[in-house]
Design an enzyme around this catalytic site. Structure first.
Site, short mmCIF file in Angstrom:
data_model
loop_
_atom_site.label_atom_id
_atom_site.label_comp_id
_atom_site.label_asym_id
_atom_site.label_seq_id
_atom_site.Cartn_x
_atom_site.Cartn_y
_atom_site.Cartn_z
N ALA A 138 -23.97 35.88 6.06
CA ALA A 138 -24.63 35.98 7.36
C ALA A 138 -24.82 37.41 7.87
O ALA A 138 -25.84 37.74 8.44
CB ALA A 138 -23.82 35.17 8.36
N ARG A 139 -23.82 38.25 7.65
CA ARG A 139 -23.86 39.60 8.24
C ARG A 139 -24.70 40.59 7.46
O ARG A 139 -24.88 41.72 7.89
CB ARG A 139 -22.43 40.12 8.32
CG ARG A 139 -21.77 40.25 6.96
CD ARG A 139 -20.29 40.48 7.10
NE ARG A 139 -19.63 40.46 5.80
CZ ARG A 139 -18.33 40.39 5.64
NH1 ARG A 139 -17.55 40.33 6.70
NH2 ARG A 139 -17.79 40.39 4.44
N GLU A 140 -25.23 40.17 6.30
CA GLU A 140 -25.93 41.12 5.42
C GLU A 140 -27.41 41.19 5.79
O GLU A 140 -28.30 40.80 5.04
CB GLU A 140 -25.66 40.74 3.96
CG GLU A 140 -24.16 40.84 3.66
CD GLU A 140 -23.71 40.22 2.33
OE1 GLU A 140 -24.57 39.83 1.52
OE2 GLU A 140 -22.48 40.14 2.11
N ARG A 183 -19.40 36.08 7.79
CA ARG A 183 -19.92 36.05 6.42
C ARG A 183 -20.35 34.65 5.95
O ARG A 183 -21.37 34.48 5.29
CB ARG A 183 -18.82 36.57 5.49
CG ARG A 183 -19.01 36.33 4.00
CD ARG A 183 -17.77 36.80 3.26
NE ARG A 183 -17.74 36.39 1.87
CZ ARG A 183 -18.18 37.12 0.86
NH1 ARG A 183 -18.73 38.29 1.06
NH2 ARG A 183 -18.09 36.68 -0.37
N ASN A 241 -21.51 31.56 -1.49
CA ASN A 241 -21.53 32.16 -2.82
C ASN A 241 -20.24 31.90 -3.61
O ASN A 241 -19.94 32.60 -4.57
CB ASN A 241 -21.82 33.67 -2.73
CG ASN A 241 -22.58 34.16 -3.95
OD1 ASN A 241 -23.28 33.40 -4.62
ND2 ASN A 241 -22.42 35.44 -4.27
N HIS A 265 -28.10 40.65 -1.43
CA HIS A 265 -26.88 40.85 -0.62
C HIS A 265 -26.81 42.31 -0.16
O HIS A 265 -27.61 43.14 -0.54
CB HIS A 265 -25.64 40.56 -1.46
CG HIS A 265 -25.41 39.13 -1.79
ND1 HIS A 265 -24.38 38.39 -1.27
CD2 HIS A 265 -26.10 38.28 -2.59
CE1 HIS A 265 -24.43 37.16 -1.73
NE2 HIS A 265 -25.47 37.05 -2.54
N GLU A 267 -26.96 44.17 -4.54
CA GLU A 267 -26.26 44.63 -3.34
C GLU A 267 -27.04 45.83 -2.80
O GLU A 267 -27.13 46.86 -3.46
CB GLU A 267 -24.83 45.08 -3.69
CG GLU A 267 -23.96 43.99 -4.29
CD GLU A 267 -23.35 43.05 -3.25
OE1 GLU A 267 -23.62 43.24 -2.05
OE2 GLU A 267 -22.61 42.14 -3.65
O1 0X9 Z 1 -18.67 38.58 -3.40
C1 0X9 Z 1 -19.85 38.25 -3.36
O2 0X9 Z 1 -20.23 37.11 -3.15
C2 0X9 Z 1 -20.92 39.30 -3.63
N1 0X9 Z 1 -20.62 40.51 -2.95
S1 0X9 Z 1 -20.70 40.59 -1.33
O3 0X9 Z 1 -20.12 41.84 -0.93
N2 0X9 Z 1 -22.22 40.65 -0.86
O4 0X9 Z 1 -20.05 39.47 -0.77
C3 0X9 Z 1 -21.02 39.54 -5.12
C4 0X9 Z 1 -21.45 38.33 -5.86
C5 0X9 Z 1 -21.70 38.52 -7.30
N3 0X9 Z 1 -22.59 37.56 -7.78
C6 0X9 Z 1 -22.33 36.24 -7.92
N4 0X9 Z 1 -21.16 35.82 -8.31
N5 0X9 Z 1 -23.30 35.43 -7.69
ZN ZN Z 2 -23.04 39.09 0.12
#
Ligand code: 0X9
Ligand code: ZN
Length: 443
Positions: free
Chosen positions: A195-197, A253, A270, A326, A405
């Site tokens: 959400a915050r991204e 998030r 995720n 992200h 990212e």
């Molecule tokens: O941790 C995550 O979900 C992602 N980083 S974040 O800082 N935006 O939260 C990385 C995810 C890596 N990719 C996947 N596993 N799909």
């Molecule tokens: Zn993320």
């Protein structure tokens, strides 16, 4: 260790998921973060111990990997206690509340005080480019999609792949070229999973805007890209979380699903994809954690909708290019997140394409573009189980399946809270990256 890898590891400590925000965020009382100071605490190999110490504070921790440092926003009432810990630290943001207000997208209490650019609507035509000079409410994002579609009505349709747990639409746009609707393999883009991204929403929309604008202006390269791909673009796949970041807690998030067994709210979408979901480590079984995986694989309605949509595409012409957008850290991440020893079958091709994309991003403004580092989710970043890219790689058989990212590279004052003046430079270089990637994959 090769040079790319070293660079990637150097970035690790900045990456996002936070552990303690949930404690602060369950109340529906808006959090302004006024008086919160953001620090970078250098851990000198004692990350775990220092993290434990910091957990006694009312604070929001920005990063999971504590190897070299911990970035943390500390509440005003605990600043003294923090100082008394006598840690080695740098001050990154004097007042997080001031930065959030300067960003202009937080309107507690539901009042529409968002400092959004006026006059971006141009009836019958593509929205004005000044849309990308500010952040916007969820309702405006929906209207924006309507307007883009209306301006490109012969080659696009709105898609609504399902609803969030609070009933908001998972709305997107489908673009096609001269072969007609659904005649080519899919490019699938998801924005705002977390959400915050917020920069991810703006990025996905900028790419959409430029594709449509290029086609309307008969740009040969862009028309050719659209002729060879069917684009399915959903700028906000976590609308409930997104609205919550605008009304209540800017640093939220997860989604906003309630749990029968806990007062904590939200699942990390995720970590909820129904593929290898059960693997231990890399997600949390506690509803209060930021990486809570959900009660069952794919039990959130948002992920169910996205899975059903991806299945439809696979049953059609297939999904060739998947990107989950992200922020932050400036990384191009290949699978796998669930297994740190496993490499994707077409690793050489995917990493070469990621390197080419990073090079094209860097080439922006005569080589002054940002540095994006390609790598594998695990081991290069961290173990992350139940993620979208592992699902799209193995279940949807995508040729590339990436998590990008976005800006910035490090945390501090502008981690998730990126000033609107940085939107254009950030999205422009990503467009350059895509303008290298898409034609190169079509060769
Ligand atoms: O941790 C995550 O979900 C992602 N980083 S974040 O800082 N935006 O939260 C990385 C995810 C890596 N990719 C996947 N596993 N799909
Ligand atoms: Zn993320």
């Amino acid at each position: 260790m090769n040079c790319e890898k070293m660079k990637l590891l150097a970035l690790l400590p900045y990456l996002a998921p936070l552990a303690s925000a949930a404690v602060i965020s369950n109340a529906n009382q808006p959090i302004t973060y006024d008086g919160y100071k953001v620090f970078r605490v250098l851990t000198h190999g004692q990350g775990e111990e220092i993290e434990r110490q910091l957990q006694s504070l009312k604070a929001v921790q920005y990063n999971l990997n504590t190897q070299t440092n911990i970035e943390i926003a500390v509440a005003p009432e605990d600043l003294k206690k923090f100082e008394q810990m006598e840690l080695d630290f740098q001050l990154l943001d004097e007042d997080l509340g001031v930065s959030i207000r300067a960003e202009g997208g937080f309107y507690p209490g539901g009042e529409m005080r968002i400092a959004s650019t006026p006059n971006w609507r141009r009836p019958g035509a593509l929205p004005d480019k000044n849309w990308f000079q500010s952040y916007h409410s969820f309702d405006d994002h929906l209207k924006w999609l309507d307007d883009v579609q209306a301006a490109f009505s012969s080659n696009s349709e709105l898609i609504n792949v399902g609803k969030s747990s609070e009933g908001r639409p998972l709305k997107g746009i489908h673009l096609w070229g001269q072969g007609g609707k659904g005649s080519k393999p899919a490019v699938l883009w998801h924005g705002t999973v977390h959400a915050r991204e917020w920069i991810s929403t703006m990025t996905v929309e900028y790419l959409t805007w430029n594709l449509v604008n290029g086609h309307l202006n008969k740009d040969k390269t862009i028309t050719d890209i659209i002729d060879k791909n069917d684009f399915y673009i959903i700028p906000v796949v976590n609308p409930d979380g997104f609205v919550y970041t605008q009304t209540t807690n800017r640093l939220w998030r997860k989604n906003r699903l309630k749990h029968p067994s806990s007062s904590c709210v939200g699942t990390d979408m995720n970590r909820n994809w129904p593929y290898q979901w059960n693997v231990t480590g890399g997600s949390s079984t506690s509803p209060c954690d930021e990486t809570f995986r959900g009660l069952e694989p794919g039990n959130t309605v948002e992920i169910q909708a996205l899975v059903a949509h991806s299945r439809e595409l696979v049953a059609g012409k297939g999904i060739k290019k998947y990107i989950d957008w992200h922020s932050f850290s400036q990384l191009i991440l290949l699978p796998y997140g669930y297994d740190c020893k496993k490499r994707v079958e077409n690793y050489e091709r995917q990493i070469a394409l990621a390197q080419g994309t990073a090079k094209a991003i860097k080439a922006t403004a005569r080589g002054l573009g940002s540095t994006f580092t390609p790598g594998e989710t695990c081991p290069d970043l961290y173990k992350a189980v139940g993620g979208s890219t592992d699902y799209m790689q193995d279940m949807s058989k995508a040729e590339i399946s990436w998590c990008i990212e976005l800006h910035p590279s490090g945390g501090g004052a502008s981690g998730f809270v990126l000033p609107p003046s940085k939107i254009m430079s950030s999205v422009t270089e990503i467009w350059n990256g895509m303008m290298w990637l898409l034609p190169n994959m079509n060769k």
